[in-house]
Motif scaffolding. Sequence first.
Motif, PDB file in Angstrom:
ATOM      1  N   ALA A  20     -35.824  25.939  -7.693  1.00  0.00           N
ATOM      2  CA  ALA A  20     -36.087  26.313  -6.380  1.00  0.00           C
ATOM      3  C   ALA A  20     -37.654  26.631  -6.092  1.00  0.00           C
ATOM      4  CB  ALA A  20     -35.495  27.683  -6.585  1.00  0.00           C
ATOM      5  N   LEU A  25     -37.724  26.302  -2.709  1.00  0.00           N
ATOM      6  CA  LEU A  25     -36.491  26.757  -2.185  1.00  0.00           C
ATOM      7  C   LEU A  25     -36.444  28.162  -2.657  1.00  0.00           C
ATOM      8  CD1 LEU A  25     -33.871  23.894  -2.937  1.00  0.00           C
ATOM      9  CD2 LEU A  25     -34.862  24.699  -0.583  1.00  0.00           C
ATOM     10  N   TYR A  26     -37.491  28.850  -3.149  1.00  0.00           N
ATOM     11  CA  TYR A  26     -37.583  30.295  -3.613  1.00  0.00           C
ATOM     12  C   TYR A  26     -37.957  30.972  -2.442  1.00  0.00           C
ATOM     13  CZ  TYR A  26     -37.654  33.165  -7.782  1.00  0.00           C
ATOM     14  OH  TYR A  26     -37.671  34.041  -8.557  1.00  0.00           O
ATOM     15  N   LEU A  95     -32.846  30.043  -2.900  1.00  0.00           N
ATOM     16  CA  LEU A  95     -32.117  30.113  -3.931  1.00  0.00           C
ATOM     17  C   LEU A  95     -31.406  31.538  -3.870  1.00  0.00           C
ATOM     18  CD1 LEU A  95     -31.387  29.612  -7.199  1.00  0.00           C
ATOM     19  CD2 LEU A  95     -33.516  30.763  -7.638  1.00  0.00           C
TER      20      LEU A  95
END
Length: 95
Positions: A20, A25-26, A95
């Motif tokens: 992530a 994607l964090y 995530l």
Amino acid sequence: LLQDGDFNLVQSNTIARYLARKYDLYGNEKAGAVSDMIIDGQNDFLSKLIPAVYPKFDQAKLDELKKEAIPNFLGSLEKILDSYSEFLGGDKLVL
């Protein structure tokens, strides 16, 4: 096992967090912290569930989980998710 070049990782949640972060994607700090809270809460829940079903199924332990742990976990998760319109990252999947 995740092999990323010469870098190796184990542990599924560590791998998920690593990927992530690597692929953006964090989310921001808040979204990342909320994601961590959900993942860690799920781990806490599983640490209560697994002994009820493995290595030997224990109906009494499962009944106890049904009364308290399951409603508490799902209630907490629902409150978290209800506070977001679509995704934890706003308009972006995280995530």
